[in-house]
Every structure is written in structure tokens, then in C-alpha cells.
Design a protein around this motif. Sequence first.
Motif, PDB file in Angstrom:
ATOM      1  N   GLY A  41      47.626  11.605  32.095  1.00 44.43           N
ATOM      2  CA  GLY A  41      47.364  12.671  31.128  1.00 44.43           C
ATOM      3  C   GLY A  41      47.535  13.970  31.933  1.00 44.43           C
ATOM      4  O   GLY A  41      48.195  14.200  32.856  1.00 44.43           O
ATOM      5  N   ILE A  42      47.203  15.070  31.269  1.00 42.33           N
ATOM      6  CA  ILE A  42      47.287  16.462  31.931  1.00 42.33           C
ATOM      7  C   ILE A  42      46.107  16.995  32.233  1.00 42.33           C
ATOM      8  O   ILE A  42      45.073  16.844  31.453  1.00 42.33           O
ATOM      9  N   LEU A  43      46.066  17.632  33.229  1.00 39.64           N
ATOM     10  CA  LEU A  43      44.838  18.131  33.736  1.00 39.64           C
ATOM     11  C   LEU A  43      45.325  19.737  34.405  1.00 39.64           C
ATOM     12  O   LEU A  43      45.797  19.944  35.371  1.00 39.64           O
ATOM     13  N   ALA A  44      44.614  20.651  33.767  1.00 42.95           N
ATOM     14  CA  ALA A  44      44.981  22.008  34.205  1.00 42.95           C
ATOM     15  C   ALA A  44      43.708  22.956  34.244  1.00 42.95           C
ATOM     16  O   ALA A  44      42.842  22.851  33.583  1.00 42.95           O
ATOM     17  N   GLY A  45      43.816  23.831  34.946  1.00 45.27           N
ATOM     18  CA  GLY A  45      42.547  24.771  35.339  1.00 45.27           C
ATOM     19  C   GLY A  45      42.707  25.786  36.377  1.00 45.27           C
ATOM     20  O   GLY A  45      43.545  25.974  36.765  1.00 45.27           O
ATOM     21  N   TYR A  46      41.783  26.842  36.297  1.00 46.04           N
ATOM     22  CA  TYR A  46      41.638  27.689  37.251  1.00 46.04           C
ATOM     23  C   TYR A  46      40.284  28.264  37.465  1.00 46.04           C
ATOM     24  O   TYR A  46      39.342  28.093  36.685  1.00 46.04           O
ATOM     25  N   THR A  47      40.113  28.796  38.660  1.00 49.08           N
ATOM     26  CA  THR A  47      38.917  29.422  38.829  1.00 49.08           C
ATOM     27  C   THR A  47      39.082  30.933  39.161  1.00 49.08           C
ATOM     28  O   THR A  47      40.005  31.590  39.788  1.00 49.08           O
ATOM     29  N   LEU A  48      38.114  31.970  38.297  1.00 45.25           N
ATOM     30  CA  LEU A  48      38.190  33.313  38.697  1.00 45.25           C
ATOM     31  C   LEU A  48      37.004  33.682  39.305  1.00 45.25           C
ATOM     32  O   LEU A  48      35.833  33.841  38.804  1.00 45.25           O
ATOM     33  N   ALA A  49      37.326  34.121  40.736  1.00 46.97           N
ATOM     34  CA  ALA A  49      36.135  34.805  41.559  1.00 46.97           C
ATOM     35  C   ALA A  49      35.976  36.383  41.209  1.00 46.97           C
ATOM     36  O   ALA A  49      36.856  36.922  41.177  1.00 46.97           O
ATOM     37  N   VAL A  50      34.704  36.560  41.081  1.00 52.82           N
ATOM     38  CA  VAL A  50      34.038  37.938  40.758  1.00 52.82           C
ATOM     39  C   VAL A  50      33.828  38.649  42.150  1.00 52.82           C
ATOM     40  O   VAL A  50      32.897  37.895  42.879  1.00 52.82           O
ATOM     41  N   PRO A  51      34.437  39.629  42.529  1.00 50.92           N
ATOM     42  CA  PRO A  51      33.950  40.336  43.822  1.00 50.92           C
ATOM     43  C   PRO A  51      32.498  40.554  43.934  1.00 50.92           C
ATOM     44  O   PRO A  51      31.757  40.914  42.980  1.00 50.92           O
ATOM     45  N   SER A  52      31.740  40.455  45.082  1.00 57.47           N
ATOM     46  CA  SER A  52      30.501  40.801  45.339  1.00 57.47           C
ATOM     47  C   SER A  52      30.110  42.309  44.947  1.00 57.47           C
ATOM     48  O   SER A  52      31.080  43.017  45.131  1.00 57.47           O
TER      49      SER A  52
END
Length: 254
Positions: free
Chosen positions: A129-140
Motif C-alpha cells: 500500500g501507500i504510507l505518507a506522512g510528515y512531522t512539523l517541529a515547533v521552535p522552542s
Amino acid sequence: TAAPIGMATRLVWKPEIKSNGLKNLFEFKRLDNGQFYLIASMTTLFEGGQRNYSVKGALERFALTFVGSLSVNFAALRFESVNGRKPDVSAEGVDLVFEGPLTFVNTLRNILPTDGFSDPPYVTVDGAGILAGYTLAVPSLGVGIFSLQNLALSAQLSIPFIGKPAAVRFAVSERHKPFLVSVTLFGGGGFFAITVSSDRLEQIEAAIEFGGNLSLNLGVASGGVYVMAGIYFSLAGDETKLTGYLRCGGYLSV
């Protein structure tokens, strides 16, 4: 008249799509002017027998609702494969909306970009199948005696080809790296993650903690130490866990 040099075949499939599903478990909703289409093209040269093909498809303007608690709205889900190259999959205008008892999560959810699944940081396409994703880091963030660290928001979309249910995962930080909120020497933090599929609520995992957190920055060197006591909760299928824990550590950067 010149003799033909090849043959081209083109198939266009555009069926009508309708909203359906199991109420309170999983629902597929067709939004205004939602449509699905698939275009397959193949050309064959008479001399040498060379073949070129492409397959393009899109499902536009639809929503998936999981267990009455999470809706994922899509502007478009696109798929393209050309001459055996790795398929290109992207999702556009993805909007996660938490409902019912999870409404409070929408405050943090609003930080996620709607184009995060369009050319996302990681996409895996294989026979499963298909696996897609991302992570958004918020600055300190530091304002006076207030400090916010290690906050990260992530989303993951799974679309299987082998009969398993589609699933979405949303997380605020992670179990191995929770966010930290501190006021002078005292602080707290935690994480939250939810995974829902078209069959059921797969897992809810969360922790909240409190204790002491001390950071020091001398210009050429910075470091910190923390001691936290917390409560961890997990609901996965029919299994529920509620435990307490103690976590401590430190860091130094020169």
C-alpha cells in the motif's frame, strides 16, 4: 499518406461516487462536486515494439470520518505511474478535524499545514500500500519565565492495497520525546497520539507529567536537567493501560 508508426490506446473511467459507510464507525463522504477518475494510456511502436504507458488517477473533494471522532477532508488524492517508475502519490488540501470528545485537540491541529501530504517528507509505495506522512517541529519558545520545548506535530496517512483498512495517525510530540513546559524551576509536559482506521479506533496513547526542569545558557555552553513524575494512558483495541512513571535526565551542549 505516411504509414502508421504505432498504436495508441487510451482508457478513461469516471464512475459516479456516493457517500457510504458504517455510521459511528467509518464513513466516506462525497463533498460538493466530488469526483473520481482514472486515465490509462499506452503507446506501442510497430518498429521495435517499444511500449510506453502511464496511469493517472484522482479522487477529489471527499472526507473520511473515523469512529465519529476524527474527520479527514481531502481536496484531492492523486496517483500517477509512468513506465514502471516508482508511483507518485500525493494528497492535497488535507484538513484534520477532531470531533466529539477530541474537540480540544483542534487548537494544536490548526498549526498543521493543509499541504503537508503534497510532496511530503516521506512516501512509501509497495505491494502492501501507500504510507505518507510528515512531522512539523515547533521552535522552542521562551517568554520571561515561561519556556516551551520539544513540541512537534505529526500526521501519517496509510492506504493499503491488500484488504486492510485505511488509517490516519495524529500525534502531538511522541512518547520517547514529549514536549516540555516550564515556569522557572517547575514544569510539565507530555504527548498525545491517536490512530483511527476505517474499522475502528485503533489506539489512543497519552501522558501528562509534572516536576522540575532547569535550563542554563552561558553562551559558549548550555545545558539542563529534569525530573518528572507522570501518568500514562493507552487504549488499544480491548486493552486499556493506566500506569505511573518517573523520568529524569539531562543534556549539555558546548
